[in-house]
Enzyme design. Structure first.
Site, PDB file in Angstrom:
ATOM      1  N   PHE A 214      56.517  27.226  71.698  1.00 55.61           N
ATOM      2  CA  PHE A 214      56.198  27.349  71.293  1.00 55.61           C
ATOM      3  C   PHE A 214      55.748  26.329  70.892  1.00 55.61           C
ATOM      4  O   PHE A 214      56.548  25.179  69.579  1.00 55.61           O
ATOM      5  CB  PHE A 214      58.125  27.636  69.269  1.00 55.61           C
TER       6      PHE A 214
ATOM      7  N   ASN B  12      57.287  35.532  59.851  1.00 58.54           N
ATOM      8  CA  ASN B  12      56.815  34.453  60.849  1.00 58.54           C
ATOM      9  C   ASN B  12      55.554  35.139  61.141  1.00 58.54           C
ATOM     10  O   ASN B  12      55.039  35.183  62.547  1.00 58.54           O
ATOM     11  CB  ASN B  12      57.474  34.201  61.704  1.00 58.54           C
TER      12      ASN B  12
ATOM     13  N   ARG C 217      53.074  32.739  64.343  1.00 57.43           N
ATOM     14  CA  ARG C 217      52.940  31.573  64.381  1.00 57.43           C
ATOM     15  C   ARG C 217      53.652  30.144  65.026  1.00 57.43           C
ATOM     16  O   ARG C 217      52.648  29.011  65.201  1.00 57.43           O
ATOM     17  CB  ARG C 217      53.190  31.623  62.556  1.00 57.43           C
ATOM     18  N   CYS C 218      55.124  30.921  64.950  1.00 54.55           N
ATOM     19  CA  CYS C 218      56.016  29.447  65.963  1.00 54.55           C
ATOM     20  C   CYS C 218      54.907  29.704  67.238  1.00 54.55           C
ATOM     21  O   CYS C 218      54.968  27.967  68.092  1.00 54.55           O
ATOM     22  CB  CYS C 218      56.761  30.203  66.470  1.00 54.55           C
ATOM     23  N   MET C 219      54.766  30.615  67.980  1.00 58.97           N
ATOM     24  CA  MET C 219      53.920  30.443  69.237  1.00 58.97           C
ATOM     25  C   MET C 219      52.453  30.019  69.191  1.00 58.97           C
ATOM     26  O   MET C 219      51.821  30.150  70.443  1.00 58.97           O
ATOM     27  CB  MET C 219      54.108  31.780  69.615  1.00 58.97           C
TER      28      MET C 219
END
EC number: 3.5.3.6
Length: 406
Positions: free
Chosen positions: A155, A350, A395-397
């Site tokens: 992430f 996300n 988005r986190c990644m």
């Protein structure tokens, strides 16, 4: 404009940092996954294939993809960077002077590719070929870690975040992630892509303990026009927000910060798990968490090095004011109450916006994706049956490094 610049959440995405999950996931087990902030173990090969599909989708949208492992290998080729990383990762206080000396010597002679793999993926005592006269290794079990794996490096959004013309190197809340930031500190300081470039280090690049001033990039949304939206979740504190805001204002890179107090639990560990920016006037929101009456504050510079903090009774109105919009378009998580809760848990909100109105998200979130489509948002779907079990979506990644204004 510097090419190291992120002017919004929804402008054309041009360059992004990812980290393909590899060695760290092989060290993730049912007995250690919760300590390492995962709910379950992932199928390593399948997770890698899903991540490859994510990277491929980005490249098909003309986004340049940088990979963390590659950047770290190239950074370790700089002798000063390698020495700094070994000194910060392998201290006398952490290992004792004898064992620390032996480890630093062993790693200093290792090729950069192998060392990068260990720094990211960890090393167990059973995998360590050297002997030491120190007491510590004699007291450890074979499966204990000499170097802890960093599976959450997947992430990349959280460890550093680019905000307009600079970067915040984030002091992470959880011990399992705190070592990640030093990798980005080294990369941004010594890698040829970043060394000598014109950008600002806002926060987090000092050799000190930040106490309770924690910030994680999943809570930071660069909504554009000089405004930044930050969630105060279980991972980002008011102290962290105020320190970052002070640096943004001092450097003239932001005109206001909108801070939202979020519930402190895992299902909304970051703002971007319950709210993301999809088009200039459009946000995805999980309404069970993102109620209009959440405590919200507007932080603005006073002009004398201090900031003005004002309560705002509706975060949506605060965003509308910051962006000069009459009314935001809100798309809520799809399905009935059960389906919406399940899809939010699986990162339906996300999504990563690659250009206005075009986002990348997991294909499994069918009800929410259908709702996005009906609202005029194009969803480029990627597989996520394994990646999603890490509790992070597109988005986190991803850590945008270059993105246009709106």
């Amino acid at each position: 404009m510097s090419k190291l610049y992120v002017g919004s959440e929804v402008g054309q995405l041009r360059r992004v940092l990812l980290n393909r999950p590899e060695r760290a996931l092989t060290h993730l087990t049912p007995s250690n996954c919760h300590e390492l902030l995962f709910d379950d173990v992932l199928a390593v090969e399948a997770a890698g294939e899903e991540h490859d599909a994510f990277a491929r989708t980005l490249r098909e949208q003309d986004v340049e993809v940088l990979l963390l492992h590659d950047l770290l290998v190239e950074t370790l080729a700089v002798p000063e960077a390698k020495q700094w990383l070994l000194n910060t990762q392998i201290s006398d206080f952490r290992y004792g002077p004898t064992f620390a000396r032996d480890l630093r010597q062993y790693f200093a002679e290792m090729d950069d590719e192998h060392l990068a793999s260990i720094l990211l993926g960890g090393l167990a005592y059973s995998e360590l070929p050297i002997k030491s006269s120190s007491m510590l290794p004699k007291m450890k079990r074979p499966l204990d870690f000499v170097i802890e794996p960093l599976p959450n490096h997947l992430f990349t959004r959280d460890t550093s975040c680019w905000v307009y013309g600079g970067v915040s190197l984030n002091p992470m809340m959880m011990p399992a992630r705190q070592r990640e930031t030093n990798h980005l500190r080294a990369i941004y300081r010594w890698h040829p892509t970043f060394a000598g470039q014109d950008f600002i280090n806002y926060f987090g690049d000092e050799d000190q303990h930040y106490d309770n001033a924690n910030v994680e990039g999943g809570d930071v949304l660069v909504i554009g026009k000089g405004a930044v939206l930050i969630g105060m979740s279980e991972r980002t504190t008011p102290q962290g927000v105020e320190n970052l805001a002070a640096s943004l204002f001092k450097s003239g890179q932001a005109k206001e910060v909108i801070a939202i107090d979020l519930p402190k639990h895992r299902s909304c560990m970051h703002l971007d798990t319950v709210m993301t920016h999809m088009d200039v006037d459009t946000f995805s929101v999980y309404p069970e968490i993102m109620r209009k009456d959440l405590d919200t504050w507007r932080l603005t510079p006073k002009g004398n090095g201090e900031m003005h903090v004002e309560a705002s009774h509706n975060y949506l109105h605060a965003i509308e004011s910051a962006l000069g919009l009459d009314q935001l378009k809100i798309i809520t998580t799809g399905g009935d109450s059960y389906e919406a809760e399940r899809e939010q848990w699986n990162d339906a909100n996300n999504v990563l916006t690659v250009k206005p109105g075009v986002v990348i998200g997991y294909e499994r979130n069918v009800y929410t994706n259908e709702k996005y489509d009906k609202a005029g948002i194009e969803v480029l779907t990627i597989p996520g049956n394994e990646l999603g079990r890490g509790r992070g979506g597109a988005r986190c990644m991803s850590c945008p490094i270059e993105r246009d204004d709106i």
